[in-house]
Design an enzyme around this catalytic site. Structure first.
Site, PDB file in Angstrom:
ATOM      1  CG  ASN A   9      44.533  22.010  -0.999  1.00 25.49           C
ATOM      2  OD1 ASN A   9      45.393  22.877  -1.165  1.00 25.49           O
ATOM      3  ND2 ASN A   9      43.245  22.289  -0.887  1.00 25.49           N
ATOM      4  CE  LYS A  11      42.642  23.089   2.569  1.00 24.86           C
ATOM      5  NZ  LYS A  11      41.423  23.046   3.363  1.00 24.86           N
ATOM      6  CG  HIS A  96      39.134  23.965  -2.091  1.00 24.94           C
ATOM      7  ND1 HIS A  96      38.715  24.632  -0.966  1.00 24.94           N
ATOM      8  CD2 HIS A  96      39.671  22.794  -1.668  1.00 24.94           C
ATOM      9  CE1 HIS A  96      39.008  23.897   0.102  1.00 24.94           C
ATOM     10  NE2 HIS A  96      39.590  22.773  -0.300  1.00 24.94           N
ATOM     11  CD  GLU A  98      39.892  26.104   2.227  1.00 29.15           C
ATOM     12  OE1 GLU A  98      40.973  26.225   1.622  1.00 29.15           O
ATOM     13  OE2 GLU A  98      39.700  25.228   3.103  1.00 29.15           O
ATOM     14  CD  GLU A 168      37.921  18.858  -0.802  1.00 29.85           C
ATOM     15  OE1 GLU A 168      38.840  18.267  -0.247  1.00 29.85           O
ATOM     16  OE2 GLU A 168      37.952  20.061  -1.072  1.00 29.85           O
ATOM     17  N   GLY A 174      38.486  20.779   7.375  1.00 32.77           N
ATOM     18  CA  GLY A 174      39.224  21.445   8.445  1.00 32.77           C
ATOM     19  C   GLY A 174      38.510  21.461   9.776  1.00 32.77           C
ATOM     20  CB  SER A 214      38.150  16.000   8.822  1.00 30.79           C
ATOM     21  OG  SER A 214      37.959  17.381   9.070  1.00 30.79           O
TER      22      SER A 214
HETATM   23  P1  PGA Z   1      41.085  19.034   5.359  1.00 32.49           P
HETATM   24  O1  PGA Z   1      40.943  19.808   3.959  1.00 32.49           O
HETATM   25  O2  PGA Z   1      41.676  17.674   5.041  1.00 32.49           O
HETATM   26  O3  PGA Z   1      42.018  19.877   6.184  1.00 32.49           O
HETATM   27  O4  PGA Z   1      39.725  18.916   5.956  1.00 32.49           O
HETATM   28  C1  PGA Z   1      40.556  19.152   2.784  1.00 32.49           C
HETATM   29  C2  PGA Z   1      40.525  20.130   1.641  1.00 32.49           C
HETATM   30  O5  PGA Z   1      40.119  21.284   1.834  1.00 32.49           O
HETATM   31  O6  PGA Z   1      40.905  19.799   0.515  1.00 32.49           O
END
Ligand code: PGA
Length: 251
Positions: A9, A11, A96, A98, A168, A174, A214
């Site tokens: 992803n 983003k 997601h 976000e 997640e 992140g 992460s």
């Molecule tokens: P990350 O994000 O691997 O940067 O922690 C995962 C995600 O949001 O799908």
């Protein structure tokens, strides 16, 4: 056998050149493996290029990071599931954290998006996850059960072959802080047991459940070796081709 999946992803990262280079590095340095799929999720405007560049690889699929909850019409700036399907997109990421947090996507909106995606023959990567307070208060099982009960569990069981779940934990996205393999496995086992309870063993045994948060080259192997973890949804580490390839190779 359940599908193994590594999804990247991106983003709101990359530009046209970066996106093209990333796709070509991944295509060049990865090998087709049985039951294993790579899903790339660049921003909307690079989807078409990614689809063209992966066309010859049956194991590399392309996902949109979002789609509209509406069918079509006067919704300035929106991109419909039908438009995505028409250019050859395979999957849409829905739910997601976000999008839930920054764009206030409620369960009702997520349900509309899921229906839009499925009715246009797109598959769905559905994300769920608890925040740090919910983890610390030991509410995480209930939170995930609620998130799934108000969305995916409302679907007819026939649709579930078109769904991948991504667990997640928000506190791991992140942040560099990964769930331990035991914490992730415990939740994946729980999610699978919920699918079995609601839809029967066959659905539960066949649904792919990915871990996200992460996940990186150094921890991917131990996470993916857990029995109910079928791969990963990778954010930051999917932006560097060498890291992403190494994660792909750990499945
Ligand atoms: P990350 O994000 O691997 O940067 O922690 C995962 C995600 O949001 O799908």
């Amino acid at each position: 056998m359940r599908k193994k999946i590594i999804a990247g992803n991106w983003k709101m990262n990359t530009d046209k050149k970066d996106s093209k280079n990333l796709v070509s590095e991944i295509v060049k340095n990865s090998e087709e493996k049985n039951h294993t799929y790579i899903i790339l999720s660049p921003p909307y405007i690079y989807l078409q290029q990614a689809i063209t560049d992966c066309m010859h690889r049956k194991d590399i699929l392309v996902a949109s990071q979002n789609c509209s909850s509406f069918d079509n019409g006067a919704y300035t700036g929106e991109v419909s599931a039908k438009m995505l399907k028409s250019i050859g997109v395979d999957y849409v990421i829905i739910g997601h954290s976000e999008r839930r947090q920054y764009f206030k996507e409620s369960n009702d909106i997520l349900n509309d998006k899921i229906l839009q995606a499925l009715s246009n023959n797109l598959k769905v990567i559905f994300c769920c996850g608890e925040d740090i307070n919910q983890r610390e208060k030991n509410e995480f099982f209930d939170v995930i059960n609620d998130q799934l009960s108000s969305t995916i569990f409302k679907l007819d069981s026939k649709k579930l072959s078109n769904i991948i779940v991504a667990y997640e934990p928000i506190w791991a996205i992140g942040t560099g802080k990964t769930a331990s393999p035991e914490q992730a496995q415990e939740m994946h086992f729980y999610i699978r047991s919920l699918f079995k309870k609601n839809f029967g063993d066959n659905v539960g045994d066949n649904i792919s459940i990915l871990y996200g948060g992460s996940c990186k080259a150094s921890n991917a192997k131990t996470i993916f070796s857990q029995s109910d973890i079928d791969g990963g949804l990778i954010g930051g580490a999917s932006l560097k081709s060498a890291d992403f390839i190494s994660i792909i190779n750990s499945i």
